[in-house]
Write a protein that holds these residues in place. Structure first.
Motif, mmCIF file in Angstrom:
data_model
loop_
_atom_site.group_PDB
_atom_site.id
_atom_site.type_symbol
_atom_site.label_atom_id
_atom_site.label_comp_id
_atom_site.label_asym_id
_atom_site.label_seq_id
_atom_site.Cartn_x
_atom_site.Cartn_y
_atom_site.Cartn_z
ATOM 1 N N GLN A 164 -1.780 14.935 10.460
ATOM 2 C CA GLN A 164 -1.453 14.249 11.698
ATOM 3 C C GLN A 164 -2.565 13.242 12.020
ATOM 4 O OE1 GLN A 164 1.398 15.198 14.008
ATOM 5 N NE2 GLN A 164 0.892 13.070 14.489
ATOM 6 N N GLY A 165 -2.184 11.979 12.270
ATOM 7 C CA GLY A 165 -3.149 10.944 12.614
ATOM 8 C C GLY A 165 -3.875 10.336 11.429
ATOM 9 N N GLU A 166 -3.506 10.712 10.209
ATOM 10 C CA GLU A 166 -4.170 10.202 9.013
ATOM 11 C C GLU A 166 -3.493 8.930 8.507
ATOM 12 O OE1 GLU A 166 -5.963 12.034 4.853
ATOM 13 O OE2 GLU A 166 -4.041 12.779 5.575
ATOM 14 N N PHE A 167 -4.294 8.004 7.967
ATOM 15 C CA PHE A 167 -3.789 6.755 7.379
ATOM 16 C C PHE A 167 -3.968 6.867 5.873
ATOM 17 C CE2 PHE A 167 -3.063 2.170 8.733
ATOM 18 C CZ PHE A 167 -2.624 1.751 7.498
ATOM 19 N N VAL A 168 -2.854 6.869 5.133
ATOM 20 C CA VAL A 168 -2.880 7.016 3.675
ATOM 21 C C VAL A 168 -2.256 5.781 3.035
ATOM 22 C CG1 VAL A 168 -1.946 8.313 1.713
ATOM 23 C CG2 VAL A 168 -2.858 9.533 3.698
ATOM 24 N N CYS A 169 -2.960 5.186 2.063
ATOM 25 C CA CYS A 169 -2.416 4.078 1.277
ATOM 26 C C CYS A 169 -2.108 4.560 -0.136
ATOM 27 C CB CYS A 169 -3.421 2.924 1.187
ATOM 28 S SG CYS A 169 -3.481 1.872 2.652
ATOM 29 N N ILE A 170 -1.106 3.950 -0.755
ATOM 30 C CA ILE A 170 -0.771 4.241 -2.146
ATOM 31 C C ILE A 170 -0.849 2.937 -2.934
ATOM 32 C CG2 ILE A 170 1.733 4.027 -1.724
ATOM 33 C CD1 ILE A 170 2.099 6.248 -3.867
ATOM 34 N N ILE A 171 -1.508 3.005 -4.096
ATOM 35 C CA ILE A 171 -1.718 1.834 -4.951
ATOM 36 C C ILE A 171 -1.259 2.168 -6.360
ATOM 37 C CG2 ILE A 171 -3.481 0.345 -6.009
ATOM 38 C CD1 ILE A 171 -5.144 0.550 -3.579
ATOM 39 N N GLY A 172 -0.680 1.189 -7.022
ATOM 40 C CA GLY A 172 -0.273 1.350 -8.413
ATOM 41 C C GLY A 172 0.399 0.087 -8.890
ATOM 42 N N HIS A 173 0.538 -0.051 -10.207
ATOM 43 C CA HIS A 173 1.173 -1.233 -10.772
ATOM 44 C C HIS A 173 2.672 -1.250 -10.471
ATOM 45 C CE1 HIS A 173 -2.300 -2.781 -12.948
ATOM 46 N NE2 HIS A 173 -2.586 -1.539 -13.308
ATOM 47 N N SER A 174 3.260 -2.427 -10.528
ATOM 48 C CA SER A 174 4.700 -2.573 -10.314
ATOM 49 C C SER A 174 5.462 -1.679 -11.286
ATOM 50 C CB SER A 174 5.127 -4.036 -10.516
ATOM 51 O OG SER A 174 4.523 -4.865 -9.559
ATOM 52 N N GLY A 175 6.508 -1.040 -10.783
ATOM 53 C CA GLY A 175 7.335 -0.185 -11.626
ATOM 54 C C GLY A 175 6.967 1.283 -11.595
ATOM 55 N N GLN B 228 8.008 4.818 19.000
ATOM 56 C CA GLN B 228 7.033 5.910 18.987
ATOM 57 C C GLN B 228 7.339 6.927 17.882
ATOM 58 O OE1 GLN B 228 7.019 7.392 23.050
ATOM 59 N NE2 GLN B 228 5.921 5.595 23.801
ATOM 60 N N PRO B 229 7.338 6.447 16.622
ATOM 61 C CA PRO B 229 7.647 7.340 15.503
ATOM 62 C C PRO B 229 6.514 8.324 15.270
ATOM 63 C CG PRO B 229 6.875 5.251 14.658
ATOM 64 C CD PRO B 229 6.967 5.095 16.150
ATOM 65 N N ARG B 230 6.836 9.442 14.726
ATOM 66 C CA ARG B 230 5.798 10.415 14.384
ATOM 67 C C ARG B 230 5.130 10.051 13.060
ATOM 68 N NH1 ARG B 230 7.970 16.313 15.061
ATOM 69 N NH2 ARG B 230 5.765 16.695 15.471
ATOM 70 N N MET B 231 5.827 9.240 12.261
ATOM 71 C CA MET B 231 5.274 8.760 10.988
ATOM 72 C C MET B 231 5.646 7.289 10.838
ATOM 73 S SD MET B 231 3.688 9.123 8.061
ATOM 74 C CE MET B 231 3.414 10.890 8.083
ATOM 75 N N LEU B 232 4.657 6.451 10.525
ATOM 76 C CA LEU B 232 4.890 5.028 10.309
ATOM 77 C C LEU B 232 4.800 4.748 8.820
ATOM 78 C CD1 LEU B 232 5.335 2.301 11.769
ATOM 79 C CD2 LEU B 232 2.843 2.007 11.751
ATOM 80 N N HIS C 171 -3.256 7.214 17.614
ATOM 81 C CA HIS C 171 -3.427 8.325 16.661
ATOM 82 C C HIS C 171 -2.196 8.451 15.751
ATOM 83 C CE1 HIS C 171 -6.949 9.435 18.966
ATOM 84 N NE2 HIS C 171 -6.222 9.450 20.061
ATOM 85 N N GLN C 172 -1.704 7.294 15.300
ATOM 86 C CA GLN C 172 -0.494 7.233 14.487
ATOM 87 C C GLN C 172 -0.737 7.724 13.066
ATOM 88 O OE1 GLN C 172 2.803 5.798 15.470
ATOM 89 N NE2 GLN C 172 3.132 7.084 13.693
ATOM 90 N N SER C 173 0.200 8.487 12.514
ATOM 91 C CA SER C 173 0.183 8.865 11.095
ATOM 92 C C SER C 173 0.852 7.751 10.303
ATOM 93 C CB SER C 173 0.929 10.187 10.882
ATOM 94 O OG SER C 173 0.408 11.198 11.701
ATOM 95 N N VAL C 174 0.208 7.307 9.203
ATOM 96 C CA VAL C 174 0.696 6.128 8.476
ATOM 97 C C VAL C 174 0.674 6.381 6.972
ATOM 98 C CG1 VAL C 174 0.398 3.645 8.091
ATOM 99 C CG2 VAL C 174 -0.295 4.652 10.283
ATOM 100 N N PHE C 175 1.758 5.939 6.310
ATOM 101 C CA PHE C 175 1.830 5.882 4.845
ATOM 102 C C PHE C 175 2.115 4.435 4.487
ATOM 103 C CE2 PHE C 175 4.287 5.877 0.878
ATOM 104 C CZ PHE C 175 3.495 6.655 0.051
ATOM 105 N N MET C 176 1.242 3.823 3.705
ATOM 106 C CA MET C 176 1.353 2.383 3.443
ATOM 107 C C MET C 176 1.225 2.066 1.961
ATOM 108 S SD MET C 176 -1.008 -0.671 5.038
ATOM 109 C CE MET C 176 -0.910 -2.349 4.416
ATOM 110 N N ILE C 177 2.097 1.181 1.481
ATOM 111 C CA ILE C 177 2.009 0.642 0.125
ATOM 112 C C ILE C 177 1.205 -0.650 0.177
ATOM 113 C CG2 ILE C 177 3.310 -0.380 -1.790
ATOM 114 C CD1 ILE C 177 5.693 1.338 -0.939
ATOM 115 N N THR C 178 0.273 -0.818 -0.746
ATOM 116 C CA THR C 178 -0.461 -2.073 -0.849
ATOM 117 C C THR C 178 -0.870 -2.301 -2.301
ATOM 118 O OG1 THR C 178 -2.376 -3.336 -0.078
ATOM 119 C CG2 THR C 178 -2.672 -0.957 -0.302
ATOM 120 N N HIS C 179 -1.053 -3.588 -2.648
ATOM 121 C CA HIS C 179 -1.647 -3.948 -3.938
ATOM 122 C C HIS C 179 -3.067 -4.450 -3.748
ATOM 123 C CE1 HIS C 179 2.555 -4.152 -5.609
ATOM 124 N NE2 HIS C 179 1.916 -3.626 -6.627
ATOM 125 N N ASP C 180 -3.517 -4.491 -2.492
ATOM 126 C CA ASP C 180 -4.809 -5.067 -2.151
ATOM 127 C C ASP C 180 -5.841 -3.946 -2.010
ATOM 128 O OD1 ASP C 180 -7.020 -6.200 -0.838
ATOM 129 O OD2 ASP C 180 -5.767 -7.700 0.158
#
Length: 292
Positions: free
Chosen positions: A30-41, A152-156, A185-194
């Protein structure tokens, strides 16, 4: 000990005989910001769509607050790569449409007050009655973020929302996102290449091996202070150690893992906590002498 608000267990996606990813396991507190990184595909967007309930997995489970995700829900807000605004509606009405979906019993005055609050939050008060064609790309993405936060989502869930923006605009919106997440204090899951974006925003970074049959190969803990600032990020003593670890994975280890050549490592690593090599002594510079 971290308690996972969102838990992914044994997630798998197949298209016929082709395995996009399998054995994907991770959790988000809860309240954690997580990014995921990886090559296309490697299946990053597919994982996000499964978390959003927009796509069914071929195997495994996703649980949010102890309940299995089985379809779309207003408990999960999504910001896509494109702004996905309705072009015939103003900023106010685009966001109001989402707000009324979440709280259908609210009066028009309640909806409008709520909409204005989130438009101001992303700094678009002066543009609230403009339509999307009158907005810049960065402003449109801000509207998408405001709309997601307004329910006001519980997960963004963020699918590379800044990828098409110029560096200056992207930096400004990153700062806005950090500020809003700190306030809510938003929980976030984000895709990025940066890589730098991930280091700035994320508490932990998931590294995907190359597809097909990709999986989460490492989970990197961001050991820098949580109140880090974009302008001073590169001055943090741990910054380059974490950055080099991520770049090394993307350039070499992700490929080696997909071919079974890379050595096994613990799933969760903290590269920023490794002991630093002793610094070399600085050379002594003789004082300048005045020439007559």
């Amino acid at each position: 000990m971290r308690t996972d608000f969102l838990k992914v267990e044994g997630l798998e996606k197949r298209y016929g005989d082709s395995v996009v990813f399998d054995h994907v396991n991770f959790g988000i507190a809860q309240g954690e910001f997580v990014c995921i990184i990886g090559h296309s595909g490697c299946g990053k967007t597919t994982i996000l769509n499964v978390l959003a309930g927009l796509e069914a997995a071929s195997g495994g489970h996703v649980f949010m607050d102890g309940r299995e995700v089985a379809g779309p829900s207003l408990d999960r807000g999504v910001v896509f790569q494109g702004h996905a605004l309705m072009p015939w509606l103003s900023v106010r009405r685009n966001i109001a449409f989402a707000v009324r979906s979440k709280w259908p019993a609210w009066s028009a005055a309640q909806v409008d007050e709520h909409v204005q609050k989130y438009v101001e939050l992303v700094g678009l008060g002066a543009a609230i009655d403009k339509k999307p064609q009158a907005l810049s790309g960065g402003m449109k993405q801000r509207v998408g973020i405001a709309r997601a936060f307004a329910i006001q989502p519980r997960m963004l869930l963020l699918d590379e929302p800044f990828g098409a923006l110029d560096a200056l605009t992207r930096g400004t919106i990153q700062d806005e996102l950090l500020r809003i997440c700190a306030e809510t204090h938003q929980s976030v899951f984000m895709i990025t290449h940066d890589v730098d974006e991930a280091i700035l925003l994320a508490d932990r970074i998931l590294l995907m091996s190359n597809g097909p049959q990709a999986r989460v190969a490492e989970i990197v803990k961001n050991t820098m202070p949580r109140d880090r600032q974009r302008a001073t990020l590169h001055h943090e003593p741990q910054y380059y150690r974490i950055r080099n670890h991520l770049v090394d994975f993307l350039v070499a280890r992700s490929k080696d893992l997909s071919h079974g050549r890379a050595p096994a490592v613990p799933l969760e690593v903290s590269p920023g906590l490794d002991p630093e090599p002793p610094a070399a002594p600085l050379p002594t510079i003789p004082p300048l002498r005045r020439i007559a």
